[in-house]
Design an enzyme around this catalytic site. Sequence first.
Site, PDB file in Angstrom:
ATOM      1  N   SER A 371     -41.551  23.514  -7.711  1.00 47.83           N
ATOM      2  CA  SER A 371     -41.036  24.859  -7.499  1.00 47.83           C
ATOM      3  C   SER A 371     -39.669  24.798  -6.814  1.00 47.83           C
ATOM      4  CB  SER A 371     -42.057  25.681  -6.708  1.00 47.83           C
ATOM      5  OG  SER A 371     -41.770  27.063  -6.768  1.00 47.83           O
ATOM      6  N   ASP A 491     -47.281  28.745 -16.876  1.00 46.04           N
ATOM      7  CA  ASP A 491     -46.618  29.103 -15.619  1.00 46.04           C
ATOM      8  C   ASP A 491     -45.834  30.397 -15.816  1.00 46.04           C
ATOM      9  OD1 ASP A 491     -45.297  29.253 -13.201  1.00 46.04           O
ATOM     10  OD2 ASP A 491     -44.684  27.145 -13.190  1.00 46.04           O
ATOM     11  N   HIS A 522     -48.720  27.230 -11.971  1.00 51.09           N
ATOM     12  CA  HIS A 522     -47.638  26.715 -11.122  1.00 51.09           C
ATOM     13  C   HIS A 522     -48.203  25.642 -10.191  1.00 51.09           C
ATOM     14  CE1 HIS A 522     -43.574  27.218  -9.613  1.00 51.09           C
ATOM     15  NE2 HIS A 522     -44.011  27.361  -8.377  1.00 51.09           N
TER      16      HIS A 522
END
Length: 792
Positions: A371, A491, A522
Amino acid sequence: MKLNQFGRLTPNTATQLKELDLIGFDADPDLPFAQSLAKNYRLLFPEALNATQQAQALKAVAVDDHQTLATWLDTEPTSMTRTQFYAVALQLLGFHPEFKNLAKSIAQMQNAQLPTVDADLATTTTFLEALYLLLNTRTPKLVTYLDDLANRGFFEDFQADKQTPQYLFFNGKSQAVFDPRQLIREVVWVESDLDTDEDGQRDLLETTIFRPKATDLGTKMPALFTANPYFHGTNDEQVEAATHIPEPNLVVKTQSHTKADVTYHEPEPLDLPRAQASGETQTATSYASENGIYSLNDYFLSRGFATVYSAGVGTQGSDGLRSVGGPSETASAVAVIEWLNGSRRAFTDRTRTTTIKAWWCNHKIAMTGKSYLGTLAIAAATSGVEGLKTVISEAAISSWYDYYRENGLVVAPGGFQGEDADVLAVDTFSRLKQAGDMLGIQAKWEASLHAISSAQDRTTGDYNAWWDARNYRNHLNDIRCDIVSVHGLNDTNVKPANVIRLFNGLKNLPIQKKLFLHQGQHVYLNNVQSLDFTDQMNLWLTNKLLDVDNGANDTIPNVQVQDNVEPQTWHQYAAFGPSQTRTLNLASDWTSERSSFADNATATFKSEHDTSASFEQAIIQPTSAYADSRLWLTQVPLDHDLILDGTPEISLKLWIDAPTAILSVRLIDLGEAQRFGETASIVARDGYQLGYDFKTQDIVEFAPAKATAAKLISYGHVNVQNPVNAYEIQTVTPGEPFNVHFALQPTHYVLPAGRQLALIIHGADMAQTIRPTAVVNYHLDFANSFLKLPLR
């Protein structure tokens, strides 16, 4: 259970025997067969600390359905059948076959995708080859069998007779011969070239190091660096207050822009004074009390890789202000790398009086993280900084516009409706946690936050120079390091377009690039049972950071994709993308009851008391409260499997009764079926061991969930005033036809025979776009509208 493995090497027999000898087995091919078995099998129980315990361990293993391994070894056998060897192997690997089924050991190995030798073991050499293969075979504990032995103490005394601790390589990978329980934990402050808080001093960047004790004894080690803005926590209460309520009005845009208008230009560097340090030391003065946050980093500690974390500019312990992916955050990550490569200063404390070098580092660095963490790894890579040899980025943003905006629209990352760049700035500005630190910075922080809120432009949603500064794809030609990209095909937070546009942009660069696509949301990949991701990354990092010529570039497939129909199945490809495309006309290739609709989704959303998550499910169902606010197009059930691989594109001709509108499209897998859940299930809690007497993590796997009628394949959104790009606009005249063309999210998706493709065309997306209250009527010209599908 399928334990797919793509990171295993197959060296020649001479190399196998040499490596077995190196790790402590008796690899003498001239040793009598029975003697070789007796000596080497006893070594497979490192927790057995004497001969008596070893004998007991051998008695606990059966060689067939009527004798134990201990009893059978006492007969001094001169050969061993494949069935016997793998009956024993299954038990050693951690499977639990019933003793009555031991004769089926070969089939059980094959069912688990585990390798076997091709013939019975008739010589000592063939036994040693089978043993070598077994040591490199995966276990249900996620790791290889040799890793499992290491986790039970196999290498506990490896360094005992060595004046300077040494690395050990087996099957091309660094082995766990460094004690992860004996870590040097320290904090330093790296001097940057920034002054984001405008106090006239260079911003200091707090940096945390975990390095094996062997570095104090002379072993130089590479560093795994994770730039983690969340390292010192987040500001949850302030985030709740800062989160935007999705706007009820979509503005009519009146000003178009050119490419030059929206291009970011780097300002001249600041001429900042350098602190006059009075001394230098090799000993840090601050203990690292925070723990590491990534189990892949932890796994590599025992394999001779130091791990480094820095939250970056504008976080607790550091100077400066957050810029949400801006150039200052790239520069702060690069500064830490430059300290690790020996070209930048750091201090032992914030007084800036005593410098300290990364003297323990071999000046080779990899960046890791998911991320925001993986995003900053990509950002740093685009600097071309020396010493950064590779990046392993997972679910990373390659352009922040693609995270918070889409085709001239304000959109939210999945699950976080109302979040925007200013909200993330609040979330990660962990200096807020220290009241004393904030005394002199509050006004600067408020001004900075206001500037972010203004520059992000929630009014038009257009691309501008502020977003351009956060588009790392502008600088791909500056990348010098090899790239590993990991992303979830489901995601909705960092959408797949971010990784595919990056991967495609790297295509012609003279670097190595690898892509992993899984069925999750995610999440990280390293603890998913069906793939040897950790082992592949060991091969990769051993090559990139320790200069072992192990063939990693060729052994690891370019693209690995998890199948969405067959559980625990992974495909390997030379490239991502279609071998052909198919263009479907919405009039002749689809069936629909109507071609017009009124978008009343916001009112329905409120009356149904929906959430973003429940809306996402409701909008794709054949029977839905949102039926009147969408068009539903279907094709006949497939008579063959269809594999989508790439980026679908849609071209629509329509007219509306308003000067602007949101247009959304969803591509659907239709038909009652069990499909993969987007969240992996726990297979073994704390089953993944990261080192001998060290940390553990859950082992997880993606698996089919309960049957559903439909599943989202891909989707996209556009502001109808932005038909070409996100900065040029068109004037929409109510009642007059116009065209839009835009890409949906990239995907790799198997649609089995018997299922249907459905296409949904609707207006506002309650989960991702803003939520206009004005009702807009849409009229589609299906005869002049097309969907292009990428097919493998």
